[in-house]
Scaffold this motif. Sequence first.
Motif, PDB file in Angstrom:
ATOM      1  N   LYS A 148      -7.511  -1.478  -6.438  1.00 45.13           N
ATOM      2  CA  LYS A 148      -7.894  -0.799  -5.193  1.00 45.13           C
ATOM      3  C   LYS A 148      -9.289  -0.195  -5.305  1.00 45.13           C
ATOM      4  CE  LYS A 148      -4.082   1.051  -2.966  1.00 45.13           C
ATOM      5  NZ  LYS A 148      -3.182   2.173  -2.746  1.00 45.13           N
ATOM      6  N   VAL A 184      -2.753  -4.550  -1.710  1.00 45.65           N
ATOM      7  CA  VAL A 184      -2.836  -5.432  -2.875  1.00 45.65           C
ATOM      8  C   VAL A 184      -1.683  -6.436  -2.814  1.00 45.65           C
ATOM      9  CG1 VAL A 184      -2.784  -5.507  -5.387  1.00 45.65           C
ATOM     10  CG2 VAL A 184      -3.899  -3.608  -4.231  1.00 45.65           C
ATOM     11  N   ASP A 234      -6.477   0.389   0.537  1.00 48.21           N
ATOM     12  CA  ASP A 234      -6.517  -1.047   0.274  1.00 48.21           C
ATOM     13  C   ASP A 234      -5.118  -1.581  -0.003  1.00 48.21           C
ATOM     14  OD1 ASP A 234      -9.223  -1.139   0.588  1.00 48.21           O
ATOM     15  OD2 ASP A 234      -9.688  -1.222  -1.547  1.00 48.21           O
ATOM     16  N   VAL A 260       0.853  -1.184   0.000  1.00 50.06           N
ATOM     17  CA  VAL A 260       0.000   0.000   0.000  1.00 50.06           C
ATOM     18  C   VAL A 260       0.891   1.237   0.000  1.00 50.06           C
ATOM     19  CG1 VAL A 260      -0.247   0.158   2.525  1.00 50.06           C
ATOM     20  CG2 VAL A 260      -2.002   1.148   1.047  1.00 50.06           C
TER      21      VAL A 260
END
Length: 135
Positions: free
Chosen positions: A83, A90, A88, A49
């Motif tokens: 996202k 990933v 969020d 992130v």
Amino acid sequence: MKNILFTLLIIVSFTSCKNDSKTEVNLDDNRAKSYDANDGYITVRGEFVYYADAAVLQTSNEIYGVVIDDNMHLLDNEVQPYKKDPTDMVPVTVRVKKFAKPEGEEGWEYRVKIKEILKVEKPNPNKEDVIKLSN
């Protein structure tokens, strides 16, 4: 005559199998080089992130601060389609150089500098380890 035919059949079948395995190895040749290279970089799989001038790579065992440079921005561009919210995380697989943070600075104990982006994956939508606060 039967023995000669049988021997020829065995030789042809072994030869054809040998060629198939070479083709499979060549398909992932670049990826194998990335994982096996002995150049001081390590392959890490974790969740990435980048938010508010801070980049983080979280693995199952540790959390790393990520050096903000061109490669980090390339990775951020690749994760953007996955996202929903800016915070969020990933899943990614990257090759990095791991080093200790400078003495006296705040942050995680180790930092990583991204050398190569190997894989960016779609996050699991059923993952329920995030708590979101709302009014």
